[in-house]
Design a protein around this motif. Structure first.
Motif, mmCIF file in Angstrom:
data_model
loop_
_atom_site.group_PDB
_atom_site.id
_atom_site.type_symbol
_atom_site.label_atom_id
_atom_site.label_comp_id
_atom_site.label_asym_id
_atom_site.label_seq_id
_atom_site.Cartn_x
_atom_site.Cartn_y
_atom_site.Cartn_z
ATOM 1 N N ASN A 154 7.655 -26.581 2.693
ATOM 2 C CA ASN A 154 7.633 -25.602 3.506
ATOM 3 C C ASN A 154 7.539 -24.318 2.583
ATOM 4 N N VAL A 155 6.821 -23.861 2.714
ATOM 5 C CA VAL A 155 6.501 -22.820 1.781
ATOM 6 C C VAL A 155 6.432 -21.705 2.552
ATOM 7 N N SER A 156 6.680 -20.734 1.911
ATOM 8 C CA SER A 156 7.064 -19.365 2.744
ATOM 9 C C SER A 156 5.752 -18.736 2.631
ATOM 10 N N ALA A 157 5.556 -17.975 3.251
ATOM 11 C CA ALA A 157 4.627 -16.667 3.007
ATOM 12 C C ALA A 157 4.783 -15.758 2.507
ATOM 13 N N PRO A 158 3.743 -15.523 1.512
ATOM 14 C CA PRO A 158 4.414 -13.996 0.675
ATOM 15 C C PRO A 158 4.619 -13.020 1.499
ATOM 16 N N ALA A 159 5.123 -12.038 1.432
ATOM 17 C CA ALA A 159 5.544 -10.668 1.809
ATOM 18 C C ALA A 159 3.919 -9.735 1.036
ATOM 19 N N ALA A 160 3.979 -9.002 2.775
ATOM 20 C CA ALA A 160 2.663 -8.353 2.878
ATOM 21 C C ALA A 160 3.160 -7.333 2.174
ATOM 22 N N GLN A 161 1.911 -6.700 0.684
ATOM 23 C CA GLN A 161 2.166 -5.960 0.435
ATOM 24 C C GLN A 161 1.566 -4.545 0.319
ATOM 25 N N VAL A 162 2.151 -3.289 0.481
ATOM 26 C CA VAL A 162 1.886 -1.910 1.140
ATOM 27 C C VAL A 162 1.415 -0.520 -0.229
ATOM 28 N N LEU A 163 0.009 -0.192 0.782
ATOM 29 C CA LEU A 163 -0.402 1.386 -0.817
ATOM 30 C C LEU A 163 1.726 2.056 0.113
ATOM 31 N N ALA A 164 1.624 2.595 -1.396
ATOM 32 C CA ALA A 164 2.868 3.777 -1.276
ATOM 33 C C ALA A 164 2.789 4.612 -2.918
ATOM 34 N N TYR A 165 3.041 5.860 -2.312
ATOM 35 C CA TYR A 165 2.714 6.656 -3.283
ATOM 36 C C TYR A 165 4.186 6.283 -4.275
ATOM 37 N N LYS A 166 3.937 5.742 -5.109
ATOM 38 C CA LYS A 166 4.977 5.800 -6.349
ATOM 39 C C LYS A 166 5.362 6.890 -7.726
ATOM 40 N N PRO A 167 5.964 7.767 -7.707
ATOM 41 C CA PRO A 167 6.585 8.928 -8.937
ATOM 42 C C PRO A 167 6.195 8.189 -10.134
ATOM 43 N N ALA A 168 5.929 8.401 -11.313
ATOM 44 C CA ALA A 168 5.661 7.802 -12.388
ATOM 45 C C ALA A 168 7.528 7.284 -13.175
ATOM 46 N N GLN A 169 8.261 8.887 -12.676
ATOM 47 C CA GLN A 169 9.337 8.842 -13.750
ATOM 48 C C GLN A 169 10.387 8.777 -12.091
ATOM 49 N N GLN A 170 11.963 9.320 -13.343
ATOM 50 C CA GLN A 170 12.587 9.768 -11.769
ATOM 51 C C GLN A 170 12.195 11.779 -11.503
ATOM 52 N N SER A 171 12.323 11.734 -12.712
ATOM 53 C CA SER A 171 11.909 13.234 -12.841
ATOM 54 C C SER A 171 11.140 14.376 -12.466
ATOM 55 N N SER A 172 9.377 12.949 -11.487
ATOM 56 C CA SER A 172 8.717 13.377 -11.839
ATOM 57 C C SER A 172 8.375 13.949 -10.247
ATOM 58 N N ASP A 173 7.435 14.951 -9.498
ATOM 59 C CA ASP A 173 7.325 15.845 -8.340
ATOM 60 C C ASP A 173 6.529 14.634 -7.566
ATOM 61 N N ILE A 174 6.374 14.258 -6.326
ATOM 62 C CA ILE A 174 5.753 13.768 -5.864
ATOM 63 C C ILE A 174 4.617 14.591 -5.036
ATOM 64 N N VAL A 175 3.728 14.174 -5.662
ATOM 65 C CA VAL A 175 1.933 14.635 -4.938
ATOM 66 C C VAL A 175 1.343 14.422 -4.426
ATOM 67 N N ILE A 176 1.373 14.936 -2.717
ATOM 68 C CA ILE A 176 0.772 14.188 -2.244
ATOM 69 C C ILE A 176 -0.722 15.014 -0.975
ATOM 70 N N GLN A 177 -1.663 14.302 -1.009
ATOM 71 C CA GLN A 177 -2.882 14.948 -0.220
ATOM 72 C C GLN A 177 -2.272 15.402 1.430
ATOM 73 N N ALA A 178 -2.202 16.323 2.486
ATOM 74 C CA ALA A 178 -1.912 15.952 3.102
ATOM 75 C C ALA A 178 -2.561 14.999 3.993
ATOM 76 N N GLU A 179 -4.081 14.961 4.160
ATOM 77 C CA GLU A 179 -5.130 13.808 4.770
ATOM 78 C C GLU A 179 -4.771 12.189 4.191
ATOM 79 N N GLU A 180 -4.093 12.162 3.661
ATOM 80 C CA GLU A 180 -3.840 11.136 3.266
ATOM 81 C C GLU A 180 -2.729 9.931 3.665
ATOM 82 N N THR A 181 -2.841 9.865 4.624
ATOM 83 C CA THR A 181 -1.869 9.548 5.539
ATOM 84 C C THR A 181 -1.998 8.415 5.890
ATOM 85 N N HIS A 182 -0.746 7.884 5.556
ATOM 86 C CA HIS A 182 -1.189 5.711 6.294
ATOM 87 C C HIS A 182 -1.084 5.391 7.841
ATOM 88 N N ASP A 183 -0.109 6.380 8.322
ATOM 89 C CA ASP A 183 -0.769 6.553 9.481
ATOM 90 C C ASP A 183 -0.076 7.524 10.198
#
Length: 212
Positions: free
Chosen positions: A11-40
């Motif tokens: 029995n082999v479990s399929a690996p969880a599908a990965q998704v693209l997401a904005y990942k801040p560098a550290q807790q004090s970092s801003d999350i900066v997004i260009q508005a047209e770069e939506t995922h949906d």
């Protein structure tokens, strides 16, 4: 004698599908997004968030923004059921101090009062979290500037959203009034009280493959 079944079941479990997401560098970092770069994007009420190309005042590499179209002067009520949505994935790494609260800044352009409001909420929140950000303080209608106020007031409380756990979250931008243009989104940690101005932070937060 009888035959021996030597087959092996694995029995082999399929690996969880990965998704693209904005990942801040550290807790004090801003999350900066260009508005047209939506995922949906979800169209509702015959409206949608549409990318405008080749804009010479944009801050992204391709000088783009999104606009709530068509601009017919509509003000949508019951936004969660009726408003078109632009969605962005945000990744909060394990081990961060939680909950994590950000002040929401939008760089937008409202040509008139009928264009000047959006709702912003995290995940499928039922609580009011930064909703009704209003572009009422522009010096001239049609100028580009940053807004971070809520409750339909140019001097209202800061628009904030909170992520309560680690992992992949969703930032939802709902249209309230059609015609509004959005160029950039900045989520600034609540502890950082500095305003966002000009073109905002130069470096966009990278999107990386993560497991939900």
């Amino acid at each position: 004698g009888g035959s021996i079944d030597r087959s092996l079941t694995v029995n082999v479990s399929a690996p969880a599908a990965q998704v693209l997401a904005y990942k801040p560098a550290q807790q004090s970092s801003d999350i900066v997004i260009q508005a047209e770069e939506t995922h949906d994007r979800i169209s509702k009420s015959n409206k949608n968030w549409v990318t405008a190309n080749n804009w010479n005042g944009g801050t992204g590499t391709l000088k783009r923004y999104i606009q709530a179209r068509e601009d017919t002067g509509v003000n949508i009520s019951g936004y969660k059921a009726n408003s078109p949505i632009a969605r962005y994935r945000i990744y909060i790494p394990p081990g961060w101090n939680l909950p994590k609260t950000y002040r929401v800044w939008l760089r937008g352009n409202a040509a008139k009062n009928q264009d000047d409001q959006v709702y912003v909420q995290p995940d499928n929140a039922t609580q009011t979290c930064g909703e009704d950000i209003t572009f009422l303080t522009q010096p001239n209608n049609g100028s580009w500037f940053w807004a971070s106020r809520r409750n339909n007031s140019a001097t209202g409380p800061d628009a904030k959203i909170t992520f309560y756990g680690s992992g992949v979250h969703q930032l939802n931008v709902y249209m309230k009034k059609d015609g509004l243009k959005i160029d950039k989104i900045v989520l600034r940690p609540e502890s950082d009280t500095a305003n966002v101005s000009g073109n905002g932070p130069a470096n966009e937060t990278p999107q990386v493959l993560v497991t939900p």
